[in-house]
Design a protein around this motif. Structure first.
Motif, PDB file in Angstrom:
ATOM      1  N   ASP A   1      -2.479  10.570  -2.871  1.00 39.66           N
ATOM      2  CA  ASP A   1      -3.068   9.726  -1.894  1.00 39.66           C
ATOM      3  C   ASP A   1      -3.305   8.436  -2.583  1.00 39.66           C
ATOM      4  N   ILE A   2      -3.048   8.169  -3.816  1.00 45.23           N
ATOM      5  CA  ILE A   2      -3.192   6.805  -4.412  1.00 45.23           C
ATOM      6  C   ILE A   2      -2.073   6.340  -4.864  1.00 45.23           C
TER       7      ILE A   2
ATOM      8  N   ARG B   1     -13.226   5.228  -6.453  1.00 40.94           N
ATOM      9  CA  ARG B   1     -12.707   6.363  -6.794  1.00 40.94           C
ATOM     10  C   ARG B   1     -11.623   5.972  -7.947  1.00 40.94           C
ATOM     11  N   VAL B   2     -11.039   4.915  -7.821  1.00 41.70           N
ATOM     12  CA  VAL B   2     -10.015   4.390  -9.000  1.00 41.70           C
ATOM     13  C   VAL B   2     -10.609   4.014 -10.063  1.00 41.70           C
TER      14      VAL B   2
ATOM     15  N   GLU C   1       0.650  -1.285   0.050  1.00 39.52           N
ATOM     16  CA  GLU C   1      -0.022   0.018  -0.054  1.00 39.52           C
ATOM     17  C   GLU C   1       0.766   1.262   0.074  1.00 39.52           C
TER      18      GLU C   1
ATOM     19  N   GLU D   1     -12.426   1.039  -0.241  1.00 37.62           N
ATOM     20  CA  GLU D   1     -13.175   1.999  -0.294  1.00 37.62           C
ATOM     21  C   GLU D   1     -12.842   3.041  -1.180  1.00 37.62           C
ATOM     22  N   ARG D   2     -11.434   2.670  -1.544  1.00 37.94           N
ATOM     23  CA  ARG D   2     -10.789   3.440  -2.854  1.00 37.94           C
ATOM     24  C   ARG D   2     -11.196   3.099  -4.090  1.00 37.94           C
TER      25      ARG D   2
ATOM     26  N   LEU E   1      -8.192  -3.458  -6.040  1.00 32.84           N
ATOM     27  CA  LEU E   1      -8.747  -3.104  -4.829  1.00 32.84           C
ATOM     28  C   LEU E   1     -10.494  -3.669  -4.615  1.00 32.84           C
TER      29      LEU E   1
END
Length: 355
Positions: A263-264, A341-342, A3, A337-338, A315
């Protein structure tokens, strides 16, 4: 899969669901690893979403143990035996990987297959901007990653005993089929409209099958250990997704850092590259092409869209493991939870591609 967040740095007491008989492991270590001598203290690394990873401290040396997680596993996932094999073969020809001591396929020792390797001491960074370093040191660090990946792709698989490590040709098509199916099959993790559209778009725009090389599959800054003072990669970690594949797809996953937010995956999208002292994407791609003897990468945008999809699928898998109670990391829920978004970023990227 590691991560990209400093929240995952360091170790913690072994989590309840990942405990095992430490005395039994010590007996196995004494029998299979020359020079091993206890007493042994076991800690668990905070990271390690896929395969639980432990630091084994002894008076004479520290080791790292990676194991398959307990519980029901998806077919073909968590292949620690493949990690051990590829690192052993690459290490034998001087590629920067930890030394692998032994693989154990006896589930009676700790409850699942595992392997033990050296603990490599050095620097780990959690974002590709190397923001914790002085500006003038950053370009060389970024270039060291570029050089390490190019060196991997120049290795002849047959020359290092890895001719059978995967299937030649058709890599992207197979990966797309694999991750699409895992996404569609994992009902507990749910569906997302952007992800559904991506599956269709990627199938419709699949480029011609490319060349074959040893591919890492998760080559990014937090999967490397750098020399304590020099701009040099001492060890490339986390080989779970490695195979024989398309080196351009592998490079695109790495270059995806230019289009991912900080943040990713420790991305550098939105970073003022000139102010940070970093090369732009075009210069970075050109450096890789020079090292691998290419004129360019015509399908780079497709490959990046594909890799964003693949990361979203990973993810999604973490989200499913959280739902099943088999997530290796306590922070699996955050990673899951990402996913949405991805998936959205990936579809936005695909939507900008003109073919």
């Amino acid at each position: 899969m590691a991560e990209a967040s400093s929240d995952f740095a360091g170790t913690t007491p072994v989590r309840e669901q990942h405990r095992f008989d430490e005395a039994r492991l010590a007996q196995w270590m004494a029998a299979h690893i020359p020079g091993f001598a206890g007493p042994m203290h076991v800690e668990q690394f905070k990271g390690g979403q896929s395969n639980p990873t432990y630091r084994l401290r002894t008076p004479g040396a520290d080791y790292v143990l990676r194991r398959k997680p307990p519980g029901a596993l998806l077919k073909g996932a968590h292949a620690v035996e493949r990690e051990a094999r590829v690192m052993a073969e690459l290490g034998a020809v001087g590629y920067p990987v930890p030394r692998v001591h032994a693989l154990c396929t006896d589930e009676g020792v700790i409850g699942s297959w595992f392997y033990v390797m050296d603990m490599v001491e050095g620097r780990i960074f959690w974002d590709a901007s190397f923001s914790t370093l002085p500006r003038d040191e950053r370009p060389a660090m970024l270039d060291a990653m570029n050089a390490a990946l190019a060196a991997l792709h120049r290795i002849d698989p047959a020359a290092v005993g890895l001719a059978d490590y995967g299937r030649p040709g058709g890599y992207v098509a197979r990966q797309l089929a694999r991750w699409s199916q895992q996404y569609l099959d994992d009902e507990l993790a749910g569906r997302h409209p952007a992800m559904d559209r991506l599956v269709d778009w990627l199938r419709e725009h699949l480029p011609a099958s490319g060349e074959t090389a040893i591919t890492h599959g998760d080559f990014r800054v937090d999967n490397m250990i750098f020399h304590p003072t020099e701009p040099r990669v001492l060890a490339v970690l986390d080989w779970e997704l490695s195979t024989l594949g398309d080196p351009l797809a592998d490079f695109a996953y790495h270059a995806m850092m230019y289009r991912m937010p900080p943040d990713i995956l420790g991305g550098i999208a939105g970073v003022d590259l000139q102010a940070a002292g970093l090369p732009d994407e075009a210069a970075y791609v050109a450096a890789y092409c020079r090292r691998t003897g290419r004129d360019g990468i015509p399908d780079l945008d497709y490959y990046i869209s594909f890799n964003m999809f693949r990361f979203a699928a990973i993810l999604h898998g973490i989200k499913g493991r959280v739902a099943r109670g088999t997530a290796a990391s306590a922070d699996g829920e955050v990673m899951g939870e990402r996913f949405a978004r991805v998936a959205t970023i990936a579809w936005e990227q695909a939507s900008r591609v003109h073919r």
